[in-house]
Design a protein around this motif. Structure first.
Motif, mmCIF file in Angstrom:
data_model
loop_
_atom_site.group_PDB
_atom_site.id
_atom_site.type_symbol
_atom_site.label_atom_id
_atom_site.label_comp_id
_atom_site.label_asym_id
_atom_site.label_seq_id
_atom_site.Cartn_x
_atom_site.Cartn_y
_atom_site.Cartn_z
ATOM 1 N N GLN A 19 2.689 -9.418 -2.251
ATOM 2 C CA GLN A 19 1.549 -8.571 -2.585
ATOM 3 C C GLN A 19 1.951 -7.106 -2.683
ATOM 4 O O GLN A 19 1.435 -6.371 -3.528
ATOM 5 C CB GLN A 19 0.441 -8.733 -1.550
ATOM 6 N N ASN A 20 2.869 -6.675 -1.836
ATOM 7 C CA ASN A 20 3.329 -5.297 -1.882
ATOM 8 C C ASN A 20 4.009 -4.984 -3.205
ATOM 9 O O ASN A 20 3.736 -3.959 -3.824
ATOM 10 C CB ASN A 20 4.294 -5.016 -0.723
ATOM 11 N N LEU A 21 4.892 -5.863 -3.644
ATOM 12 C CA LEU A 21 5.584 -5.622 -4.906
ATOM 13 C C LEU A 21 4.632 -5.727 -6.090
ATOM 14 O O LEU A 21 4.761 -4.984 -7.065
ATOM 15 C CB LEU A 21 6.761 -6.577 -5.057
ATOM 16 N N ASP A 22 3.662 -6.619 -6.013
ATOM 17 C CA ASP A 22 2.667 -6.718 -7.072
ATOM 18 C C ASP A 22 1.864 -5.414 -7.162
ATOM 19 O O ASP A 22 1.593 -4.934 -8.261
ATOM 20 C CB ASP A 22 1.734 -7.911 -6.830
ATOM 21 N N PHE A 23 1.517 -4.852 -6.020
ATOM 22 C CA PHE A 23 0.782 -3.584 -5.996
ATOM 23 C C PHE A 23 1.576 -2.478 -6.701
ATOM 24 O O PHE A 23 1.037 -1.744 -7.522
ATOM 25 C CB PHE A 23 0.484 -3.175 -4.549
ATOM 26 N N LEU A 42 13.302 -9.409 -7.608
ATOM 27 C CA LEU A 42 13.618 -8.521 -6.490
ATOM 28 C C LEU A 42 13.616 -9.252 -5.152
ATOM 29 O O LEU A 42 14.500 -9.017 -4.318
ATOM 30 C CB LEU A 42 12.630 -7.350 -6.455
ATOM 31 N N LEU A 43 12.633 -10.114 -4.932
ATOM 32 C CA LEU A 43 12.593 -10.845 -3.661
ATOM 33 C C LEU A 43 13.811 -11.745 -3.501
ATOM 34 O O LEU A 43 14.360 -11.858 -2.407
ATOM 35 C CB LEU A 43 11.291 -11.645 -3.548
ATOM 36 N N LEU A 69 13.221 -1.099 0.035
ATOM 37 C CA LEU A 69 14.189 -0.781 -1.013
ATOM 38 C C LEU A 69 13.871 -1.491 -2.325
ATOM 39 O O LEU A 69 14.168 -0.976 -3.397
ATOM 40 C CB LEU A 69 15.602 -1.167 -0.565
ATOM 41 N N ALA A 70 13.271 -2.669 -2.234
ATOM 42 C CA ALA A 70 12.929 -3.442 -3.438
ATOM 43 C C ALA A 70 11.905 -2.670 -4.236
ATOM 44 O O ALA A 70 11.874 -2.674 -5.427
ATOM 45 C CB ALA A 70 12.392 -4.812 -3.062
#
Length: 70
Positions: A19-23, A42-43, A69-70
């Motif tokens: 969810q963080n990367l989607d945001f 990235l994950l 960092l991602a």
């Protein structure tokens, strides 16, 4: 010991790594397909794919740092 503010992930500890990367992708106005592709890429790159749905607060400090960092 909590992470310093500058290293915290955008949405805080209530959301998952995914969810963080989607945001972040939404902030950059990426399409849904592009967000999904980049999030997965990235994950996997940072060794977090298997833990992608866990709340950030449940990840180890090192995993939280890799997510930042991602």
């Amino acid at each position: 010991q909590p992470l310093p503010d500058w290293l915290r992930v955008e949405q805080g500890d209530r959301t998952s790594a995914e969810q963080n990367l989607d945001f972040i992708g939404r902030v950059w106005r990426l399409s849904q397909n592009e967000r999904q592709r980049r999030t997965q890429e990235l994950l996997k790159h940072f060794g977090l794919w298997e833990r992608r749905r866990e709340r950030v607060a449940q990840l180890s400090r090192g995993m939280q740092q890799r997510l930042a960092l991602a």
